[in-house]
Motif scaffolding. Structure first.
Motif, PDB file in Angstrom:
ATOM      1  N   GLU A   1       4.638   9.430  -2.788  1.00 14.72           N
ATOM      2  CA  GLU A   1       4.596  10.656  -2.340  1.00 14.72           C
ATOM      3  C   GLU A   1       5.490  11.284  -4.165  1.00 14.72           C
ATOM      4  N   LYS A   2       4.456  12.583  -4.830  1.00 14.39           N
ATOM      5  CA  LYS A   2       4.802  13.869  -5.787  1.00 14.39           C
ATOM      6  C   LYS A   2       4.380  14.448  -5.526  1.00 14.39           C
TER       7      LYS A   2
ATOM      8  N   ARG B   1       0.660  -0.891   0.026  1.00 18.16           N
ATOM      9  CA  ARG B   1       0.183   0.268   0.344  1.00 18.16           C
ATOM     10  C   ARG B   1       1.030   1.193   0.271  1.00 18.16           C
ATOM     11  N   LYS B   2       2.420   0.540   0.377  1.00 20.28           N
ATOM     12  CA  LYS B   2       3.473   2.420  -0.162  1.00 20.28           C
ATOM     13  C   LYS B   2       3.134   2.862  -1.250  1.00 20.28           C
ATOM     14  N   LYS B   3       2.808   4.407  -0.733  1.00 16.84           N
ATOM     15  CA  LYS B   3       2.803   4.973  -1.993  1.00 16.84           C
ATOM     16  C   LYS B   3       4.019   5.995  -2.361  1.00 16.84           C
TER      17      LYS B   3
ATOM     18  N   ALA C   1      -2.456   4.804 -10.116  1.00 17.52           N
ATOM     19  CA  ALA C   1      -3.492   5.635  -9.152  1.00 17.52           C
ATOM     20  C   ALA C   1      -2.891   4.684  -7.572  1.00 17.52           C
ATOM     21  N   ASP C   2      -2.506   3.663  -7.581  1.00 15.26           N
ATOM     22  CA  ASP C   2      -2.431   2.440  -6.175  1.00 15.26           C
ATOM     23  C   ASP C   2      -0.598   2.782  -5.860  1.00 15.26           C
ATOM     24  N   ARG C   3      -0.172   4.229  -6.893  1.00 13.67           N
ATOM     25  CA  ARG C   3       1.148   4.059  -6.039  1.00 13.67           C
ATOM     26  C   ARG C   3       1.883   5.452  -6.014  1.00 13.67           C
ATOM     27  N   TYR C   4       0.648   6.268  -6.404  1.00 14.05           N
ATOM     28  CA  TYR C   4       0.793   7.037  -6.033  1.00 14.05           C
ATOM     29  C   TYR C   4       0.613   8.557  -5.260  1.00 14.05           C
ATOM     30  N   LYS C   5       0.977   9.220  -4.869  1.00 14.95           N
ATOM     31  CA  LYS C   5      -0.213  10.110  -3.887  1.00 14.95           C
ATOM     32  C   LYS C   5       0.810  11.149  -4.106  1.00 14.95           C
ATOM     33  N   PHE C   6      -0.150  12.622  -4.824  1.00  8.46           N
ATOM     34  CA  PHE C   6       0.096  13.915  -5.634  1.00  8.46           C
ATOM     35  C   PHE C   6       0.307  14.796  -4.111  1.00  8.46           C
ATOM     36  N   ILE C   7       0.894  15.854  -3.585  1.00  9.71           N
ATOM     37  CA  ILE C   7       1.125  16.998  -2.714  1.00  9.71           C
ATOM     38  C   ILE C   7       1.235  18.011  -3.026  1.00  9.71           C
TER      39      ILE C   7
END
Length: 242
Positions: free
Chosen positions: A80-81, A76-78, A230-236
């Motif tokens: 963070e971009k 579940r670890k994504k 979407a299961d590998r990335y989280k945008f910040i």
């Protein structure tokens, strides 16, 4: 457990049950979940109901199915971009200690569409290089990236060079200075071909980014369309107090 009097569909209750096991860490990353037969006996429901619950969780990236092995809790670890700063994929992955790689899907000289010509401020008759790649980190497909670059800016670009870091090539070999970019972000769904390239289930969600990058002179040098898992990335994004 299952409440058969509830208006909530049984398959969705089973989804929630599996998610609860994961959140409570009764099922951890990499653990194999019970088989359809085991769930069928546990909940006294049909295999079709179990399959619907499991496939919904697979499509969300919560579970992953491995042919001949079973269904497992996915990592579940994504990544963070940040949506600030301008880095290419290679630089982004290296900064996180991951090994970047690419699979070149297409490289060609072509006539731009009206949309692409407008994005790159091209005149009639100017051609572009079209470069399509699957981008990987530690061997795992992370994104599908299609770049459009005016051929006049990089006349000696080859397929071999295009499958490496384009930003390094543009700055170090072409002597151009990259300054900034403008981009949009929206949700999308993969096509069957995109799902195969990203190694995700059909109709999986992805993050679509369109970006126009500019040189220090103000000239646009690249228009890119990227589909991120979407299961590998989280945008910040950092929001300062106005």
């Amino acid at each position: 457990m299952i409440d058969r009097q509830s208006p909530v569909p049984v398959y969705f209750q089973i989804e929630q049950y599996i998610e609860h096991l994961i959140e409570a860490e009764d099922l951890k990353e990499g653990d194999r979940i019970p088989s359809e037969k085991e769930f069928t006996e546990q909940f006294q429901v049909s295999r079709m109901t179990i399959r619907q619950a499991v496939m919904d969780l697979v499509s969300q990236g919560i579970l992953i199915r491995l042919k001949g092995k079973g269904t497992f809790v996915s990592e579940r670890k994504k990544i963070e971009k940040p949506l600030t700063g301008l880095n290419g994929f290679t630089q982004e992955m290296e900064s996180r200690g991951l090994k970047p790689d690419s699979r070149l899907l297409d490289f060609k000289l072509s006539v731009p569409s009206k949309k692409i010509a407008a994005k790159l401020a091209l005149d009639v008759g100017q051609n572009i290089f079209e470069i399509k790649r699957t981008r990987l980190a530690d061997g795992l497909p992370m994104a599908i990236e299609t770049s459009f670059i005016p051929s006049g800016l990089v006349p000696e670009l080859t397929a071999e060079k295009a499958n490496q870091s384009l930003y390094d090539y543009i700055e170090k070999e072409c002597g151009l200075v990259i300054d900034h970019a403008e981009q949009t972000l929206e949700a999308s769904i993969v096509t069957a071909r995109e799902a195969k390239l990203l190694e995700v289930p059909k109709v999986s969600p992805v993050l679509l980014i369109e970006r126009v990058s500019y040189l220090k002179s103000g000239e646009p040098f690249e228009f890119t369309k990227s589909l991120y898992r979407a299961d590998r990335y989280k945008f910040i994004i950092r929001l300062p107090n106005a």
